[in-house]
Design a protein around this motif. Structure first.
Motif, short mmCIF file in Angstrom:
data_model
loop_
_atom_site.label_atom_id
_atom_site.label_comp_id
_atom_site.label_asym_id
_atom_site.label_seq_id
_atom_site.Cartn_x
_atom_site.Cartn_y
_atom_site.Cartn_z
N GLN A 14 33.67 38.32 37.33
CA GLN A 14 32.39 38.85 36.78
C GLN A 14 31.39 39.13 38.16
O GLN A 14 30.81 40.07 38.18
CB GLN A 14 31.74 38.01 36.03
N GLN A 15 31.46 38.18 39.22
CA GLN A 15 31.00 38.47 40.35
C GLN A 15 31.23 39.71 40.95
O GLN A 15 30.15 40.48 41.71
CB GLN A 15 30.99 37.47 41.45
N LEU A 32 32.01 42.50 39.56
CA LEU A 32 31.12 43.52 38.71
C LEU A 32 29.87 43.57 38.95
O LEU A 32 29.09 44.63 38.68
CB LEU A 32 31.74 43.16 37.29
N ASP A 33 29.06 42.39 39.48
CA ASP A 33 27.69 42.40 39.68
C ASP A 33 27.30 42.90 41.02
O ASP A 33 26.05 43.09 41.49
CB ASP A 33 27.46 40.90 39.83
N THR A 34 28.30 43.30 41.89
CA THR A 34 28.17 43.87 43.08
C THR A 34 27.70 45.20 42.89
O THR A 34 27.69 46.01 42.06
CB THR A 34 29.57 44.17 44.00
N TYR A 35 26.50 45.50 43.91
CA TYR A 35 25.71 46.94 43.81
C TYR A 35 26.76 47.99 44.26
O TYR A 35 27.48 47.69 45.12
CB TYR A 35 24.43 46.61 44.75
N LYS A 69 31.89 50.69 38.62
CA LYS A 69 32.27 49.72 37.80
C LYS A 69 33.42 50.06 36.83
O LYS A 69 34.42 49.03 36.51
CB LYS A 69 30.98 49.34 37.10
N GLN A 84 36.55 47.33 37.11
CA GLN A 84 36.98 46.72 36.05
C GLN A 84 38.51 46.80 35.73
O GLN A 84 39.19 45.74 35.46
CB GLN A 84 36.31 47.34 34.73
N TYR A 128 23.08 33.04 46.82
CA TYR A 128 22.63 32.30 45.81
C TYR A 128 22.04 31.16 45.95
O TYR A 128 21.07 30.54 45.29
CB TYR A 128 23.89 31.88 44.72
N GLU A 137 20.10 30.59 34.39
CA GLU A 137 21.02 31.45 35.06
C GLU A 137 21.18 31.18 36.55
O GLU A 137 22.20 31.57 37.26
CB GLU A 137 20.57 32.80 34.69
N TYR A 138 20.02 30.79 37.20
CA TYR A 138 20.04 30.58 38.73
C TYR A 138 20.99 29.44 38.99
O TYR A 138 21.84 29.45 39.88
CB TYR A 138 18.69 30.58 39.55
N ARG A 141 24.68 29.86 38.38
CA ARG A 141 25.34 30.89 39.51
C ARG A 141 25.34 29.95 40.82
O ARG A 141 26.57 30.10 41.30
CB ARG A 141 24.37 31.86 39.77
#
Length: 419
Positions: free
Chosen positions: A334-335, A337-340, A344, A348, A379, A409-410, A413
């Motif tokens: 998932q990390q 997919l969270d990349t800027y 996507k 995926q 993080y 959520e923090y 992570r």
């Protein structure tokens, strides 16, 4: 019938009566009272405040006392740093966002003791001991009991030993020993002449500290990559030149790496579990990378070229490589997919095909994590200063998490990188 003379008499009487009434009103008139005097009150914050407990104030209430939004933010951060509560006026005064002038203005309204009261426990706490040393010694060989015998508390002794472990198991030099946060300047001055350590750390010791290995392809490593594994710049350049010039740009086997004279047998054995060579082939005498089998590829070792090979553009590939490097490796897909700035849909597809090996990803407890790692990790960096402060007093991960008061959520992570 009324005669004309009667009208004249009547008019005269009315006129006379009017004159008398006017005279009476004039002679009996009192002075009007002065208008009510209203004093203009001081509108400064100190004129409006009453007694208050600084531990109960929120941001808006601090601003009502005359502080700017930035000052309020600093005050609230300072409150967190000192354990979430101000214990005395003396402690509050140390907050650099509160000037001496401002503190003097507020001091009489603050509902706190002047200084923090000393707490005595039922078990009895001995008074602070003076540090005593009778002979020269190497602090690398001192146990917890040795430090306590010198006059340090048990907590301080634990902190000194943790700092030694953080340096790689040795204080290396007096200079490094002095940087231990638990040893005051006064105590260092007492100890300095007794320390059997060099004044400064030897140059060749710098690369031995805090080396964290990770899975890598030796054919994709540049000079900086080899340096991150503990080699000096000169050694790293030798390895890269050996590969690019002597072996025409590629190691074909781990045995070829072992033959590089700057890689000792001991160092090779340390690196061996982390080295993964991608297969190469020769076409017209030129070394070429074989087509990647993405079903067996590891998302933590895929190179920039391999990501381009899969179909990603340079922007997406660069973002993934850059984010992975900052994290020290991905822990879950998932990390990625969270990349800027990535495609996507294509990413995926990649993560549904490729594998993810997390064995080489550095993980630390909050009490043992190196300061540099905390301050650079995406993080942890925003909580790094708090973690470093809290673990001095509370060397317990559970307590540190409690005092950090993070959003769920923090915390979730961050815990991906906690063993």
């Amino acid at each position: 019938m009324i005669r004309k003379s009667d009208y004249q008499k009547m008019a005269f009487m009315v006129m006379l009566l009017t004159i008398l009434l006017a005279y009476q009103k004039y002679t009996s008139r009192e002075r009007e009272p002065f208008p009510e005097v209203k004093f203009v009150l001081n509108t400064s914050p100190s004129a409006r405040i009453s007694d208050f407990d600084p531990n109960t104030l929120n941001g808006a209430q601090w601003q009502e006392l005359g502080f700017s939004e930035k000052q309020v933010s600093t005050i609230l951060k300072y409150k967190d740093i000192v354990g979430g509560i101000f214990t005395s006026k003396e402690q509050l005064k140390k907050c650099y966002a509160i000037s001496d002038e401002k503190f003097s203005e507020l001091e009489h309204f603050i509902l706190l003791p002047e200084t923090m009261k000393k707490v005595s426990f039922s078990s009895g706490v001995s008074e602070k001991k003076a540090i005593t040393i009778s002979r020269k010694f190497n602090p690398d060989h001192s146990s917890k009991a040795d430090w306590v015998q010198m006059g340090f508390s048990e907590k301080q002794a634990d902190a000194i030993l943790k700092y030694k472990n953080y340096l790689g198991g040795s204080f290396l030099s007096k200079e490094k020993f002095r940087e231990c946060f638990i040893i005051s300047s006064e105590n260092y001055n007492r100890l300095e002449s007794y320390l059997l350590l060099p004044l400064k750390a030897p140059e060749n010791s710098k690369n031995k500290v805090n080396i964290r290995y990770y899975t890598f392809d030796p054919n994709q490593m540049d000079v900086n990559g080899w340096r991150s594994l503990g080699f000096s710049e000169k050694q790293a350049m030798t390895i890269v030149n050996y590969r690019d010039r002597n072996l025409h740009g590629s190691f074909k086997s781990l045995e070829e790496i072992q033959k590089c004279f700057v890689i000792s047998a001991e160092k090779f054995e340390e690196l061996k579990p982390y080295m993964k060579l991608q297969p190469v082939s020769t076409i017209n005498g030129e070394m070429r990378q074989e087509k990647t089998d993405f079903s067996t590829a590891d998302l933590n070792t895929l190179t920039f070229k391999q990501l381009l090979e899969f179909g990603l553009d340079e922007k997406s590939a660069g973002s993934i490589i850059g984010f992975r490097k900052k994290l020290g490796g991905f822990v879950n897909k998932q990390q990625i997919l969270d990349t800027y700035n990535i495609d996507k849909e294509l990413v995926q597809k990649l993560i549904s095909i490729a594998q993810l090996d997390t064995s080489g990803v550095p993980k630390y407890s909050l009490t043992d994590a190196p300061e540099e790692w905390l301050k650079n990790h995406p993080y942890f960096k925003y909580s790094a200063d708090k973690i470093i402060f809290y673990r001095i007093t509370y060397p317990d991960d559970r307590k540190i998490w409690k005092y950090l008061k993070l959003k769920p959520e923090y915390e979730t992570r961050m815990k991906l990188y906690i063993p």
